[in-house]
Write a protein that holds these residues in place. Sequence first.
Motif, PDB file in Angstrom:
ATOM      1  N   TYR A  28      51.739  49.347  31.725  1.00  0.00           N
ATOM      2  CA  TYR A  28      51.789  48.753  33.060  1.00  0.00           C
ATOM      3  C   TYR A  28      50.596  47.858  33.362  1.00  0.00           C
ATOM      4  O   TYR A  28      50.516  47.272  34.440  1.00  0.00           O
ATOM      5  CB  TYR A  28      51.931  49.840  34.131  1.00  0.00           C
ATOM      6  N   ILE A  29      49.653  47.744  32.413  1.00  0.00           N
ATOM      7  CA  ILE A  29      48.593  46.751  32.603  1.00  0.00           C
ATOM      8  C   ILE A  29      49.137  45.351  32.347  1.00  0.00           C
ATOM      9  O   ILE A  29      48.481  44.358  32.681  1.00  0.00           O
ATOM     10  CB  ILE A  29      47.383  47.018  31.688  1.00  0.00           C
ATOM     11  N   TYR A  30      50.333  45.265  31.765  1.00  0.00           N
ATOM     12  CA  TYR A  30      50.947  43.973  31.486  1.00  0.00           C
ATOM     13  C   TYR A  30      51.989  43.626  32.554  1.00  0.00           C
ATOM     14  O   TYR A  30      52.823  44.470  32.903  1.00  0.00           O
ATOM     15  CB  TYR A  30      51.637  43.978  30.114  1.00  0.00           C
ATOM     16  N   PRO A  31      51.985  42.387  33.042  1.00  0.00           N
ATOM     17  CA  PRO A  31      53.006  41.981  34.018  1.00  0.00           C
ATOM     18  C   PRO A  31      54.412  41.993  33.431  1.00  0.00           C
ATOM     19  O   PRO A  31      55.389  42.122  34.156  1.00  0.00           O
ATOM     20  CB  PRO A  31      52.579  40.558  34.412  1.00  0.00           C
ATOM     21  N   THR A  32      54.504  41.874  32.109  1.00  0.00           N
ATOM     22  CA  THR A  32      55.815  41.865  31.449  1.00  0.00           C
ATOM     23  C   THR A  32      56.542  43.191  31.632  1.00  0.00           C
ATOM     24  O   THR A  32      57.774  43.224  31.703  1.00  0.00           O
ATOM     25  CB  THR A  32      55.656  41.585  29.943  1.00  0.00           C
ATOM     26  N   HIS A  33      55.794  44.278  31.724  1.00  0.00           N
ATOM     27  CA  HIS A  33      56.430  45.600  31.806  1.00  0.00           C
ATOM     28  C   HIS A  33      57.141  45.780  33.145  1.00  0.00           C
ATOM     29  O   HIS A  33      58.283  46.237  33.190  1.00  0.00           O
ATOM     30  CB  HIS A  33      55.394  46.695  31.592  1.00  0.00           C
ATOM     31  N   SER A  34      56.490  45.418  34.230  1.00  0.00           N
ATOM     32  CA  SER A  34      57.140  45.534  35.540  1.00  0.00           C
ATOM     33  C   SER A  34      58.268  44.515  35.673  1.00  0.00           C
ATOM     34  O   SER A  34      59.271  44.770  36.335  1.00  0.00           O
ATOM     35  CB  SER A  34      56.122  45.337  36.670  1.00  0.00           C
ATOM     36  N   ILE A  52      50.871  46.127  43.094  1.00  0.00           N
ATOM     37  CA  ILE A  52      49.657  46.842  42.671  1.00  0.00           C
ATOM     38  C   ILE A  52      49.018  46.134  41.485  1.00  0.00           C
ATOM     39  O   ILE A  52      47.789  45.946  41.432  1.00  0.00           O
ATOM     40  CB  ILE A  52      49.984  48.308  42.307  1.00  0.00           C
ATOM     41  N   GLN A  53      49.844  45.735  40.509  1.00  0.00           N
ATOM     42  CA  GLN A  53      49.320  45.000  39.357  1.00  0.00           C
ATOM     43  C   GLN A  53      48.582  43.742  39.815  1.00  0.00           C
ATOM     44  O   GLN A  53      47.471  43.460  39.365  1.00  0.00           O
ATOM     45  CB  GLN A  53      50.468  44.600  38.426  1.00  0.00           C
ATOM     46  N   THR A  54      49.208  42.991  40.708  1.00  0.00           N
ATOM     47  CA  THR A  54      48.612  41.748  41.201  1.00  0.00           C
ATOM     48  C   THR A  54      47.288  42.019  41.905  1.00  0.00           C
ATOM     49  O   THR A  54      46.303  41.295  41.704  1.00  0.00           O
ATOM     50  CB  THR A  54      49.576  41.042  42.169  1.00  0.00           C
ATOM     51  N   SER A  55      47.254  43.071  42.718  1.00  0.00           N
ATOM     52  CA  SER A  55      46.026  43.424  43.439  1.00  0.00           C
ATOM     53  C   SER A  55      44.897  43.756  42.473  1.00  0.00           C
ATOM     54  O   SER A  55      43.739  43.365  42.691  1.00  0.00           O
ATOM     55  CB  SER A  55      46.282  44.616  44.371  1.00  0.00           C
ATOM     56  N   VAL A  56      45.219  44.459  41.391  1.00  0.00           N
ATOM     57  CA  VAL A  56      44.211  44.813  40.387  1.00  0.00           C
ATOM     58  C   VAL A  56      43.682  43.559  39.693  1.00  0.00           C
ATOM     59  O   VAL A  56      42.467  43.385  39.528  1.00  0.00           O
ATOM     60  CB  VAL A  56      44.794  45.795  39.354  1.00  0.00           C
ATOM     61  N   TYR A  57      44.596  42.662  39.294  1.00  0.00           N
ATOM     62  CA  TYR A  57      44.175  41.418  38.639  1.00  0.00           C
ATOM     63  C   TYR A  57      43.257  40.602  39.553  1.00  0.00           C
ATOM     64  O   TYR A  57      42.229  40.076  39.102  1.00  0.00           O
ATOM     65  CB  TYR A  57      45.391  40.563  38.271  1.00  0.00           C
ATOM     66  N   LEU A  58      43.635  40.478  40.821  1.00  0.00           N
ATOM     67  CA  LEU A  58      42.849  39.672  41.753  1.00  0.00           C
ATOM     68  C   LEU A  58      41.494  40.310  42.035  1.00  0.00           C
ATOM     69  O   LEU A  58      40.487  39.610  42.169  1.00  0.00           O
ATOM     70  CB  LEU A  58      43.619  39.475  43.067  1.00  0.00           C
ATOM     71  N   THR A  59      41.461  41.632  42.132  1.00  0.00           N
ATOM     72  CA  THR A  59      40.200  42.328  42.359  1.00  0.00           C
ATOM     73  C   THR A  59      39.246  42.125  41.191  1.00  0.00           C
ATOM     74  O   THR A  59      38.057  41.827  41.380  1.00  0.00           O
ATOM     75  CB  THR A  59      40.441  43.838  42.574  1.00  0.00           C
ATOM     76  N   LEU A  60      39.767  42.258  39.965  1.00  0.00           N
ATOM     77  CA  LEU A  60      38.942  42.029  38.783  1.00  0.00           C
ATOM     78  C   LEU A  60      38.458  40.582  38.720  1.00  0.00           C
ATOM     79  O   LEU A  60      37.302  40.313  38.356  1.00  0.00           O
ATOM     80  CB  LEU A  60      39.735  42.377  37.519  1.00  0.00           C
ATOM     81  N   ALA A  61      39.339  39.655  39.080  1.00  0.00           N
ATOM     82  CA  ALA A  61      38.964  38.243  39.071  1.00  0.00           C
ATOM     83  C   ALA A  61      37.838  37.966  40.065  1.00  0.00           C
ATOM     84  O   ALA A  61      36.886  37.242  39.760  1.00  0.00           O
ATOM     85  CB  ALA A  61      40.181  37.378  39.414  1.00  0.00           C
ATOM     86  N   LEU A  62      37.919  38.570  41.252  1.00  0.00           N
ATOM     87  CA  LEU A  62      36.884  38.364  42.269  1.00  0.00           C
ATOM     88  C   LEU A  62      35.552  38.952  41.818  1.00  0.00           C
ATOM     89  O   LEU A  62      34.493  38.337  42.013  1.00  0.00           O
ATOM     90  CB  LEU A  62      37.325  38.994  43.589  1.00  0.00           C
ATOM     91  N   VAL A  63      35.591  40.131  41.198  1.00  0.00           N
ATOM     92  CA  VAL A  63      34.363  40.763  40.700  1.00  0.00           C
ATOM     93  C   VAL A  63      33.685  39.869  39.669  1.00  0.00           C
ATOM     94  O   VAL A  63      32.458  39.659  39.714  1.00  0.00           O
ATOM     95  CB  VAL A  63      34.676  42.145  40.081  1.00  0.00           C
ATOM     96  N   ILE A  64      34.478  39.303  38.763  1.00  0.00           N
ATOM     97  CA  ILE A  64      33.922  38.422  37.722  1.00  0.00           C
ATOM     98  C   ILE A  64      33.382  37.142  38.342  1.00  0.00           C
ATOM     99  O   ILE A  64      32.292  36.667  37.986  1.00  0.00           O
ATOM    100  CB  ILE A  64      34.989  38.097  36.659  1.00  0.00           C
TER     101      ILE A  64
END
Length: 274
Positions: free
Chosen positions: A230-236, A256-268
Amino acid sequence: MELSAHPKRIVQFALFEFTRFMFTKRGIIALIGFTAIWLIALYDFVAKAADIISSPHFADFVKQGFGLAGMSKLLDWPVAEMSIYWMIAAITFPFFTLFVASDQTCSDKQRGTIRFLSLRASRLEIMLGRFFGQLAVVSCLIIITLIAVISMAIYREPSNAMDAMSIALELFFKLVIAVTPFVGVMTFFNSYLTSSKQAIIHFILFFAVGSILIGLGQHYIGDFVSWLLYIYPTHSFIDVVSLKADIIQSVVTPLIQTSVYLTLALVIMKRKAL
């Protein structure tokens, strides 16, 4: 200050991103390719949907190839054009979304304009504006393809009008939510890369290497490791297009996947010099 976000500036960035894609060389080339693929799909498959769906060979193919995934439900849809559309959309839109969203801030970093933008807006506003702008581009293309399919369905059988529009509305929302994580994962890669080509290559490596490692983990550790898929968008996305997903799999998981990706992107983006 970096965590502040003014809705007006986010909308401005989103509109700029939408306009930039539609009227630049890269965007126009992508649109031409997208149009060519869908013209072929509409002419060769959607226009002949009624004959294809009624074919016993097609029914066997769907039941054997996709029956376990739930896609055999396509045979029961009242509008044949929508059934064929869903199968084509399930194949084309993930790839096209990755390509469209592969350059959100990369080119700005190459030109140095990201520093200029960061003086007038927070990094959160830049990130969300670019994200929603790319999502708007993909949503617009989904609408265009659905309008074309609706028109073909009504032309073949005018009595299909209400069913076609009802199914199209449902498919629109499902597709938009399903492709949202693909835009999000590209936002993540754009947070530290400086090339759209690099972003696509990193996604391929991320998917290929990760899938192999998870597969080995399932074999040597246990099936519970499969949750890492589920870390991959392809799975959902597979859950959604299979027509077997419940509300959690089709809506909550992609968001939820999108929120995680965006949060990680903002941190970086906060830690990385622009």
